[in-house]
Design a protein around this motif. Structure first.
Motif, PDB file in Angstrom:
ATOM      1  N   ARG A 130       0.824  -1.205   0.000  1.00  0.00           N
ATOM      2  CA  ARG A 130       0.000   0.000   0.000  1.00  0.00           C
ATOM      3  C   ARG A 130       0.864   1.262   0.000  1.00  0.00           C
ATOM      4  O   ARG A 130       0.539   2.244  -0.681  1.00  0.00           O
ATOM      5  CB  ARG A 130      -0.924  -0.011   1.210  1.00  0.00           C
ATOM      6  N   MET A 131       1.944   1.227   0.770  1.00  0.00           N
ATOM      7  CA  MET A 131       2.852   2.373   0.806  1.00  0.00           C
ATOM      8  C   MET A 131       3.499   2.577  -0.557  1.00  0.00           C
ATOM      9  O   MET A 131       3.557   3.700  -1.082  1.00  0.00           O
ATOM     10  CB  MET A 131       3.922   2.142   1.865  1.00  0.00           C
ATOM     11  N   ALA A 132       3.959   1.480  -1.172  1.00  0.00           N
ATOM     12  CA  ALA A 132       4.657   1.583  -2.447  1.00  0.00           C
ATOM     13  C   ALA A 132       3.747   2.085  -3.556  1.00  0.00           C
ATOM     14  O   ALA A 132       4.186   2.817  -4.449  1.00  0.00           O
ATOM     15  CB  ALA A 132       5.247   0.226  -2.828  1.00  0.00           C
ATOM     16  N   PHE A 133       2.473   1.719  -3.494  1.00  0.00           N
ATOM     17  CA  PHE A 133       1.520   2.145  -4.518  1.00  0.00           C
ATOM     18  C   PHE A 133       0.730   3.386  -4.104  1.00  0.00           C
ATOM     19  O   PHE A 133      -0.228   3.758  -4.780  1.00  0.00           O
ATOM     20  CB  PHE A 133       0.560   0.995  -4.841  1.00  0.00           C
ATOM     21  N   ASP A 134       1.151   4.012  -2.984  1.00  0.00           N
ATOM     22  CA  ASP A 134       0.519   5.240  -2.504  1.00  0.00           C
ATOM     23  C   ASP A 134      -0.976   5.041  -2.310  1.00  0.00           C
ATOM     24  O   ASP A 134      -1.794   5.848  -2.747  1.00  0.00           O
ATOM     25  CB  ASP A 134       0.792   6.397  -3.467  1.00  0.00           C
ATOM     26  N   GLU A 135      -1.334   3.947  -1.637  1.00  0.00           N
ATOM     27  CA  GLU A 135      -2.733   3.604  -1.409  1.00  0.00           C
ATOM     28  C   GLU A 135      -3.149   3.770   0.049  1.00  0.00           C
ATOM     29  O   GLU A 135      -4.118   3.187   0.512  1.00  0.00           O
ATOM     30  CB  GLU A 135      -2.992   2.159  -1.864  1.00  0.00           C
ATOM     31  N   GLY A 136      -2.392   4.588   0.794  1.00  0.00           N
ATOM     32  CA  GLY A 136      -2.839   4.959   2.128  1.00  0.00           C
ATOM     33  C   GLY A 136      -2.477   4.014   3.242  1.00  0.00           C
ATOM     34  O   GLY A 136      -3.016   4.136   4.343  1.00  0.00           O
ATOM     35  N   GLY A 137      -1.563   3.074   3.021  1.00  0.00           N
ATOM     36  CA  GLY A 137      -1.174   2.180   4.098  1.00  0.00           C
ATOM     37  C   GLY A 137      -0.230   2.855   5.071  1.00  0.00           C
ATOM     38  O   GLY A 137       0.199   3.994   4.883  1.00  0.00           O
ATOM     39  N   PHE A 138       0.077   2.143   6.133  1.00  0.00           N
ATOM     40  CA  PHE A 138       1.021   2.662   7.118  1.00  0.00           C
ATOM     41  C   PHE A 138       2.443   2.498   6.601  1.00  0.00           C
ATOM     42  O   PHE A 138       2.850   1.420   6.170  1.00  0.00           O
ATOM     43  CB  PHE A 138       0.874   1.922   8.446  1.00  0.00           C
ATOM     44  N   ALA A 139       3.220   3.572   6.661  1.00  0.00           N
ATOM     45  CA  ALA A 139       4.633   3.498   6.288  1.00  0.00           C
ATOM     46  C   ALA A 139       5.404   2.772   7.377  1.00  0.00           C
ATOM     47  O   ALA A 139       5.036   2.812   8.554  1.00  0.00           O
ATOM     48  CB  ALA A 139       5.200   4.905   6.108  1.00  0.00           C
ATOM     49  N   SER A 140       6.471   2.096   6.989  1.00  0.00           N
ATOM     50  CA  SER A 140       7.387   1.594   8.003  1.00  0.00           C
ATOM     51  C   SER A 140       7.832   2.778   8.856  1.00  0.00           C
ATOM     52  O   SER A 140       8.116   3.860   8.338  1.00  0.00           O
ATOM     53  CB  SER A 140       8.602   0.943   7.338  1.00  0.00           C
ATOM     54  N   ALA A 141       7.869   2.586  10.168  1.00  0.00           N
ATOM     55  CA  ALA A 141       7.980   3.731  11.074  1.00  0.00           C
ATOM     56  C   ALA A 141       9.271   4.525  10.885  1.00  0.00           C
ATOM     57  O   ALA A 141       9.241   5.764  10.855  1.00  0.00           O
ATOM     58  CB  ALA A 141       7.856   3.258  12.520  1.00  0.00           C
ATOM     59  N   THR A 142      10.400   3.857  10.744  1.00  0.00           N
ATOM     60  CA  THR A 142      11.647   4.605  10.579  1.00  0.00           C
ATOM     61  C   THR A 142      11.702   5.321   9.233  1.00  0.00           C
ATOM     62  O   THR A 142      12.011   6.524   9.184  1.00  0.00           O
ATOM     63  CB  THR A 142      12.865   3.692  10.778  1.00  0.00           C
ATOM     64  N   PRO A 143      11.398   4.655   8.098  1.00  0.00           N
ATOM     65  CA  PRO A 143      11.347   5.392   6.841  1.00  0.00           C
ATOM     66  C   PRO A 143      10.337   6.542   6.853  1.00  0.00           C
ATOM     67  O   PRO A 143      10.623   7.632   6.341  1.00  0.00           O
ATOM     68  CB  PRO A 143      10.955   4.317   5.820  1.00  0.00           C
ATOM     69  N   GLY A 144       9.172   6.301   7.439  1.00  0.00           N
ATOM     70  CA  GLY A 144       8.196   7.384   7.535  1.00  0.00           C
ATOM     71  C   GLY A 144       8.724   8.546   8.349  1.00  0.00           C
ATOM     72  O   GLY A 144       8.501   9.723   8.021  1.00  0.00           O
ATOM     73  N   GLY A 145       9.456   8.230   9.425  1.00  0.00           N
ATOM     74  CA  GLY A 145      10.060   9.274  10.234  1.00  0.00           C
ATOM     75  C   GLY A 145      11.131  10.042   9.472  1.00  0.00           C
ATOM     76  O   GLY A 145      11.267  11.264   9.622  1.00  0.00           O
ATOM     77  N   ILE A 146      11.906   9.340   8.657  1.00  0.00           N
ATOM     78  CA  ILE A 146      12.927  10.006   7.841  1.00  0.00           C
ATOM     79  C   ILE A 146      12.283  11.007   6.890  1.00  0.00           C
ATOM     80  O   ILE A 146      12.740  12.151   6.756  1.00  0.00           O
ATOM     81  CB  ILE A 146      13.749   8.962   7.060  1.00  0.00           C
ATOM     82  N   MET A 147      11.204  10.593   6.243  1.00  0.00           N
ATOM     83  CA  MET A 147      10.539  11.496   5.303  1.00  0.00           C
ATOM     84  C   MET A 147       9.962  12.709   6.026  1.00  0.00           C
ATOM     85  O   MET A 147      10.040  13.842   5.525  1.00  0.00           O
ATOM     86  CB  MET A 147       9.444  10.743   4.552  1.00  0.00           C
ATOM     87  N   ALA A 148       9.390  12.492   7.208  1.00  0.00           N
ATOM     88  CA  ALA A 148       8.848  13.616   7.977  1.00  0.00           C
ATOM     89  C   ALA A 148       9.955  14.581   8.389  1.00  0.00           C
ATOM     90  O   ALA A 148       9.755  15.806   8.419  1.00  0.00           O
ATOM     91  CB  ALA A 148       8.102  13.103   9.205  1.00  0.00           C
ATOM     92  N   LEU A 149      11.124  14.052   8.702  1.00  0.00           N
ATOM     93  CA  LEU A 149      12.259  14.895   9.081  1.00  0.00           C
ATOM     94  C   LEU A 149      12.735  15.725   7.894  1.00  0.00           C
ATOM     95  O   LEU A 149      12.997  16.937   8.022  1.00  0.00           O
ATOM     96  CB  LEU A 149      13.387  14.017   9.622  1.00  0.00           C
TER      97      LEU A 149
END
Length: 286
Positions: A130-149
């Protein structure tokens, strides 16, 4: 050039403030407190520390946490049964299986027992897809945190060359997919990569995610590059920090960079899961 610090502690504090307000609004609206279940197998001191930190953060933002501690000798089947029970429990909004688990456990089978709607750590195949296809799934927490940073510092990614060092299912691979979704050109490097220094030297953005202290030499860093060090071993990152900071435009410290963002992302995704669950129960909007 001296790099600007990507301060994960400061950015995560802002995210947790927002999460705290969202939790308060959720409790006022529903009368229910969101709950994160943490599952810990064995007696690894570092894992106990991480789980305790996550429970403390839950309390600070007004969430409940339920801690399940299991003996190191547990079988994969029994662990899967415990996780499935949590997946079926309507009082649980998110499930975190602290990894790594003991070597005799099939970690992937345990991850896949987590209901996708409660996979707030983003470790299941469903979440990755879902994350890879931008379908609204939960991102892996560390990668998601990196993007937010990166977003917090308005770092442009479109058209940039990003080199990800590491290919784990919960860090290297997903962070590459998230960067690709932002129109970066992504190169994955790993233990079999020939001439790692050459690849790093061409990168506008370097994400080091191996857990081998000093793997990335400071002189490899392209002047002006953004360096995200997600490695951690013996309180040290994968990148030679001092030397890299003299060449990079932005760099994460270790500790204090990526780590705090992981927990903040985990809790942000837990309150989202709680809202989604409530919307499903009531038939209302998420």
């Amino acid at each position: 050039m001296t790099a600007q610090i990507l301060d994960g502690r400061a950015v995560s504090a802002k995210i947790l403030d927002r999460v705290s307000r969202e939790v308060e609004e959720f409790v006022d609206a529903t009368g229910r407190v969101p709950c994160l279940a943490t599952v810990l197998v064995g007696d690894d001191p570092a894992s106990h520390t991480y789980v305790r930190m996550k429970a403390n953060r839950c309390a600070k933002v007004g969430m409940r946490s339920r801690r399940i501690e299991l003996d190191a000798g547990i079988t994969t089947e029994t662990l899967v049964d415990h996780i499935r029970e949590l997946s079926d429990d309507p009082e649980i909004d998110g499930i975190l299986l602290q990894h790594p688990v003991p070597s005799h456990i099939d970690e992937r089978a345990a991850f896949e027992a987590i209901a996708p709607s409660k996979d707030v750590d983003g470790v299941t195949r469903t979440s990755f897809a879902r994350m890879a296809f931008d379908e609204g799934g939960f991102a892996s927490a560390t990668p998601g945190g990196i993007m937010a940073l990166l977003d917090a510092y308005d770092i442009p990614l479109s058209g940039k060359h990003a080199v990800v060092i590491g290919r784990s299912a919960i860090l290297g691979r997903p962070v590459g997919m998230l960067l690709l979704a932002r129109d970066a050109t992504v190169t994955y490097c790993h233990s079999r990569t020939v001439d790692l220094a050459k690849h790093v030297a061409e990168a506008d953005v370097v994400v080091a995610a191996v857990g081998r202290p000093g793997l990335v030499r400071g002189e490899w860093i392209k002047p002006g590059a953004v360096v995200v060090d997600a490695g951690y071993a013996d309180n040290t990152g994968d990148v030679e920090y001092e030397a890299a900071a003299e060449r990079a435009s932005y760099i994460t410290p270790v500790p204090g960079g990526v780590g705090p963002m992981t927990i903040a992302t985990l809790l942000a995704q837990t309150i989202k899961a709680a809202r989604d669950h409530e919307a499903f129960r009531t038939g209302g909007p998420a």
